[in-house]
Design a protein around this motif. Structure first.
Motif, PDB file in Angstrom:
ATOM      1  N   VAL A 133     -39.675  25.446 -10.720  1.00  0.00           N
ATOM      2  CA  VAL A 133     -40.722  24.426 -11.034  1.00  0.00           C
ATOM      3  C   VAL A 133     -40.370  23.347 -12.012  1.00  0.00           C
ATOM      4  CG1 VAL A 133     -42.952  23.980 -11.770  1.00  0.00           C
ATOM      5  CG2 VAL A 133     -42.461  25.928  -9.966  1.00  0.00           C
ATOM      6  N   ARG A 134     -39.670  23.839 -13.143  1.00  0.00           N
ATOM      7  CA  ARG A 134     -39.332  23.156 -14.315  1.00  0.00           C
ATOM      8  C   ARG A 134     -38.303  22.377 -13.821  1.00  0.00           C
ATOM      9  NH1 ARG A 134     -38.131  25.297 -20.131  1.00  0.00           N
ATOM     10  NH2 ARG A 134     -37.870  23.166 -20.133  1.00  0.00           N
ATOM     11  N   TYR A 135     -37.258  22.997 -13.022  1.00  0.00           N
ATOM     12  CA  TYR A 135     -36.141  21.977 -12.597  1.00  0.00           C
ATOM     13  C   TYR A 135     -36.611  21.065 -11.523  1.00  0.00           C
ATOM     14  CZ  TYR A 135     -31.855  20.974 -10.000  1.00  0.00           C
ATOM     15  OH  TYR A 135     -30.804  20.381  -9.438  1.00  0.00           O
ATOM     16  N   HIS A 136     -37.381  21.246 -10.871  1.00  0.00           N
ATOM     17  CA  HIS A 136     -37.921  20.289  -9.718  1.00  0.00           C
ATOM     18  C   HIS A 136     -38.727  19.026 -10.461  1.00  0.00           C
ATOM     19  CE1 HIS A 136     -36.425  21.854  -6.226  1.00  0.00           C
ATOM     20  NE2 HIS A 136     -36.861  22.836  -6.345  1.00  0.00           N
ATOM     21  N   LYS A 137     -39.357  19.485 -11.462  1.00  0.00           N
ATOM     22  CA  LYS A 137     -40.165  18.431 -12.402  1.00  0.00           C
ATOM     23  C   LYS A 137     -39.354  17.546 -13.255  1.00  0.00           C
ATOM     24  CE  LYS A 137     -44.767  20.852 -13.125  1.00  0.00           C
ATOM     25  NZ  LYS A 137     -45.667  21.399 -14.175  1.00  0.00           N
ATOM     26  N   LYS A 138     -38.398  18.067 -13.534  1.00  0.00           N
ATOM     27  CA  LYS A 138     -37.274  17.307 -14.223  1.00  0.00           C
ATOM     28  C   LYS A 138     -36.606  16.326 -13.352  1.00  0.00           C
ATOM     29  CE  LYS A 138     -33.697  17.848 -17.541  1.00  0.00           C
ATOM     30  NZ  LYS A 138     -32.697  18.811 -18.421  1.00  0.00           N
ATOM     31  N   GLU A 139     -36.349  16.667 -12.308  1.00  0.00           N
ATOM     32  CA  GLU A 139     -35.523  15.929 -11.175  1.00  0.00           C
ATOM     33  C   GLU A 139     -36.522  14.890 -10.648  1.00  0.00           C
ATOM     34  OE1 GLU A 139     -32.423  16.128  -9.819  1.00  0.00           O
ATOM     35  OE2 GLU A 139     -31.941  17.410 -11.295  1.00  0.00           O
ATOM     36  N   SER A 140     -37.672  15.225 -10.475  1.00  0.00           N
ATOM     37  CA  SER A 140     -38.723  14.306 -10.155  1.00  0.00           C
ATOM     38  C   SER A 140     -38.713  13.105 -11.198  1.00  0.00           C
ATOM     39  CB  SER A 140     -40.008  14.881  -9.719  1.00  0.00           C
ATOM     40  OG  SER A 140     -39.960  15.751  -8.752  1.00  0.00           O
ATOM     41  N   GLY A 141     -38.836  13.501 -12.623  1.00  0.00           N
ATOM     42  CA  GLY A 141     -39.221  12.576 -13.604  1.00  0.00           C
ATOM     43  C   GLY A 141     -37.728  11.740 -13.666  1.00  0.00           C
ATOM     44  N   GLN A 142     -36.656  12.077 -13.752  1.00  0.00           N
ATOM     45  CA  GLN A 142     -35.324  11.404 -13.692  1.00  0.00           C
ATOM     46  C   GLN A 142     -35.505  10.324 -12.413  1.00  0.00           C
ATOM     47  OE1 GLN A 142     -32.249  14.161 -13.600  1.00  0.00           O
ATOM     48  NE2 GLN A 142     -32.423  14.632 -16.055  1.00  0.00           N
ATOM     49  N   ASN A 143     -35.946  10.548 -11.228  1.00  0.00           N
ATOM     50  CA  ASN A 143     -35.980   9.831 -10.048  1.00  0.00           C
ATOM     51  C   ASN A 143     -36.742   8.500 -10.378  1.00  0.00           C
ATOM     52  OD1 ASN A 143     -33.986  11.164  -8.784  1.00  0.00           O
ATOM     53  ND2 ASN A 143     -35.419  12.432  -7.711  1.00  0.00           N
ATOM     54  N   GLU A 144     -37.817   9.041 -10.968  1.00  0.00           N
ATOM     55  CA  GLU A 144     -38.797   7.683 -11.130  1.00  0.00           C
ATOM     56  C   GLU A 144     -38.413   6.682 -12.070  1.00  0.00           C
ATOM     57  OE1 GLU A 144     -42.228   9.624 -12.470  1.00  0.00           O
ATOM     58  OE2 GLU A 144     -42.899  10.496 -10.370  1.00  0.00           O
ATOM     59  N   GLU A 145     -37.619   7.236 -13.033  1.00  0.00           N
ATOM     60  CA  GLU A 145     -37.168   6.344 -13.981  1.00  0.00           C
ATOM     61  C   GLU A 145     -35.938   5.432 -13.488  1.00  0.00           C
ATOM     62  OE1 GLU A 145     -35.344   8.708 -17.107  1.00  0.00           O
ATOM     63  OE2 GLU A 145     -37.366   9.104 -17.984  1.00  0.00           O
TER      64      GLU A 145
END
Length: 491
Positions: free
Chosen positions: A479-491
């Motif tokens: 879950v943490r990994y996917h959240k981090k990936e989603s945050g990077q994609n939004e930037e």
């Protein structure tokens, strides 16, 4: 100086020249015994049996003995000895005292039986004998006359004569050599040099089938040449026949035990079920082959006869080395003892073996005698332990195994027996300890599997918590990994 020389010479004679040890009565005090460990090394120990009495011409009431070729016993202690050259069956009691000699057969009116040709019914080179307890019948394989003679086991009068069955199939001649009969009346016969198996007859003497064919071992060189040969070449090649059986016996469950010493055979000892399949158990540290070091064919043990106890323990005798091998129901070697020689207690040409209670009776054709062997203290404990294990009396067996270890601490079979005791009680950790001492890898694995399951069950709660925590950790990191990936994609 002379005294010193004589002393040195005496020490040399006592130490370097092998001598038999005798008791005060002139009998061999004891045999030398041994077993094999897991690695196939011979381990010395006490013998299971020692010589008790000798039955020879001196016991036969003045009749001549040419040699005993087979032996059987009855439940009341009678011993039946076959003298092939003299054409007789001699009977002695448990004490070795002569009772009767059978040569000319009589009927219930004590008259000599006259056969179909008008001649007296006389034994002709018999080779086998068997006493059937249920119907109290004495079976004699009258080899020279190609027939089976059945006598009343109480008064030794004729009951019936079995000749070659008219419906007998195959090419084997009807020359009965060894014979047994089960409680249903079925008769099993070893026919001389027959490669078709054991001959099975119905109680009335009608042919039933050939039983328990002995498969030959595979010779890969011959197999290769036959595989590439033409049909004409195959016809000219030597045919491979099934090895012949040498002797048979019967256990309390109706299974037929058989032996062979044919070098071409895959197995040497057989326990045949009703379908003729070999179901002999071989769970010991070595296979049921006698001496395990067999670099040459000439060194192989050659089993001439087998004797089975009611509780599955059996003894086989090796005619090539004059040794007796004692196995339990699982095929574990309990003891090996005996030797070839001309001294009392040794063997020259052993021909038969059978049980007389817990004693053994062994015949020798060259020495013209029969030995009655009684168990030593070690042998008594080994037999009793085997019996108690067979009937599932584990606590009583444990007592006997402890007695054995007090007499021989290197006896692996006792450690394995104690291990089986604890295994049956689900005490897996103790079982593992004794199986390790007994070098029994198969049973150690079974105990280990039980111990592992026991540990898993007793610690199930902790294991479940650890497992759930592990799953939670994996999900949390995902879950943490996917959240981090989603945050990077939004930037």
């Amino acid at each position: 100086m002379k005294k010193k020389c004589l002393l040195i010479l005496l020490v040399f004679i006592l130490v370097l020249i092998p001598m038999d040890v005798y008791a005060a009565d002139g009998k061999n005090y004891d045999f030398e015994g041994y077993t094999y460990d897991y690695w196939g090394n011979a381990v010395e120990g006490p013998a299971a049996f020692q010589l008790d009495r000798v039955i020879d011409e001196k016991n036969m009431g003045g009749i001549k003995v040419q040699g005993f070729n087979d032996v059987a016993t009855s439940g009341d202690g009678r011993i039946f000895l076959v003298d092939t050259l003299e054409g007789r069956v001699d009977i002695v009691n448990q004490a070795g005292v002569f009772v009767k000699s059978l040569k000319v057969i009589r009927n219930a009116k004590d008259r000599i039986v006259i056969d179909e040709s008008g001649a007296q019914l006389v034994l002709n080179a018999p080779e086998g004998v068997f006493y059937q307890e249920k119907d109290q019948e004495l079976f004699i394989a009258d080899t020279g006359a190609e027939r089976i003679i059945v006598l009343d086991g109480r008064n030794y009068t004729l009951k019936r004569v079995i000749k070659k069955p008219e419906n007998m199939a195959g090419v084997s001649e009807f020359k009965p050599s060894k014979i047994i009969a089960d409680n249903t009346g079925r008769i099993y016969v070893v026919v001389q040099s027959s490669y078709e198996g054991i001959l099975e007859l119905n109680p009335d003497g009608i042919f039933s089938r050939y039983f328990g064919v002995n498969s030959p071992s595979v010779n890969f060189i011959d197999y290769f040449w036959k595989s590439i040969s033409s049909a004409r070449q195959k016809e000219q090649m030597k045919k491979t026949f099934a090895p012949a059986f040498n002797n048979i016996d019967l256990d309390s469950d109706g299974f037929v035990y058989a032996v062979t010493f044919d070098a071409a055979a895959q197995h040497m000892v057989f326990r045949l079920n009703s379908g003729g399949k070999n179901v002999l158990r071989e769970k010991g540290s070595t296979s049921v082959v006698g001496d395990v070091h067999r670099m040459r064919i000439a060194d192989q043990s050659q089993f001439i006869d087998i004797a089975v106890q009611d509780y599955g323990t059996y003894a086989v005798i090796d005619k090539s080395k004059g040794r007796i091998f004692l196995y339990d129901f699982d095929g574990q070697l309990l003891n090996a003892f005996g030797s070839q020689g001309k001294t009392k207690g040794s063997f020259q040409m052993p021909t038969g073996i059978t049980w007389l209670g817990n004693n053994l009776v062994v015949t020798d054709s060259t020495l013209k005698c029969a030995y009655i062997l009684k168990p030593t203290d070690f042998g008594k404990a080994a037999l009793l332990a085997s019996e108690k294990c067979y009937y599932g009396k584990w606590d009583e067996a444990l007592t006997q195994f402890n007695k054995i270890l007090a007499l021989n601490g290197n006896y692996e079979a006792a450690y394995v027996g104690i291990g089986k005791n604890y295994l049956m009680k689900d005490e897996y950790k103790k079982a593992m300890y004794y199986f390790k001492l007994g070098n029994s890898r198969e049973f150690y694995s079974k105990a280990y599997n039980g111990y592992r399951a026991e540990v898993l069950q007793s610690h199930f709660g902790i294991i479940a918590v650890i497992f759930l925590a592990f799953i939670f950790l994996i999900l949390f990191t995902e879950v943490r990994y996917h959240k981090k990936e989603s945050g990077q994609n939004e930037e």
